[in-house]
Design a protein around this motif. Sequence first.
Motif: not given
Lengths: 233, 256
Positions: B235-246
Amino acid sequence: MGKDEAMIELIDVSKSFTLHNQGSAVIPVMQGASLKVEPGECVALTGASGTGKSTLMRVIYGNYLAASGQVLVGGLDVAKAEPRQILSLRRDTLGYVSQFLRVVPRVPTLEVVAEPLLAVGADKQIALDKAAGLLKRVNIPERLWTLSPTTFSGGEQQRVNIARGFAHEYPAMLLDEPTASLDAQNRETVLSLIEDAKHRGAAIVGIFHDIEARKRVCDREVNVSDFTPGLAA
Amino acid sequence: MTPLLQVKGIEKRYGARIGCTDVNFDLYPGEVMGIVGESGSGKSTLLNCLAGHLEPDAGQVIFDTRVDGPVDTVTMSEPERRMLGRTDWAFVHQHARDGLRMSVSAGGNIGERLMAVGDRHYGDIRDKAIDWLGRVEIEAARVDDRPSAFSGGMQQRLQIARNLVTGPRLVFMDEPTGGLDVSVQARLLDLLRGLVREMGLSAIIVTHDLAVVRLLADRLMVMKSGHVVEAGLTDQVLDDPQHAYTQLLVSSVLQV
């Protein structure tokens, strides 16, 4: 953990969003956020819409990554912890009642509510019994228990979400507008659930737009606009 | 706690092209990890390297075996790796026909894996096969039918039954819900989640469906052009993605 030791503690936390696909704009949304919540205490986050109440909750829950500072929950620094440490924290220690119910389609309501208990290894029958008790308490008719909550009305989904959030006795809880859009009777039930949780020693951080509810269950208020960059004077 | 799987510096090249490179992670018992990325990002290459279907050009895939503890599966002998593939590991293919024997009955498909680990009693094997058909919601009466007479969703569930009957500890899944209609997908997701909890399975799931990973995966790895660009709590990667591609990937999902 001693009585006056904080269950949830934020120390100088900041958060910003970098929008790589929109000219790499960096938007600072929080800075210098500090907060301490002890067992048995309920702290309300206040501030106008857009000042970062939900952001602060998500930073505590770990689905938003803090840019700097410490986010301590039950002694674990969520800002730096490994995914599996955060997962076990969420399973055992930190509960979150969000405004939206997110479940696997097709799973019966009773099992949705029992799931947090099964996750901590409770006996299946005990978990289902407790789930049934909670569903009764939030007035979900028994004939709906075997159905998936995905087809329920908004208010029913919210109450299922609350029952689920209170199934396991988490020592720390985050509540995002738990009484929004509830009628008087259900609102009363939810407030009593929160009071019960406080009595057993849960540390709670909540967002309550309902001022009466806030006055009744919250011991303190923290205005998050103090942490909003550009707003704090 | 010892990780069930330790992946260190995995790289696979197709000539000068990179399949995947510099992949590192630990997977702990009971964890479900999702790997997402667009087609051609190297996620299937990576999965095949991990599962021993492709030989990586560099790196280690260390599995915590029951008998000998952590062993590098890349350098182990072929018979040992095949044994692992029949016992502690399972692989669910995107297309069920790649993971099933289409000309053998449903019961035979499940029984074959049991016989491969030494089961010989016909009655026991048949009972276990019927039990597993029930668990994946296929009627017992279909035990003697060939998978070619099954619908796509049933074939996929049969493939899962065939894979899980030997009680593996690690399951590799390549787009397990791809190509199925949404009602069948939901049923399969529910089934997989239940099995993961009941059996304490660890799983690595390759998919391009972000809704699937949100519901199934504890952790997420995002790949682009053979590189892991971001990894963390799902949920961190989906709610607060850090990388431009994500960020692009997450913002491109259509809302229903």
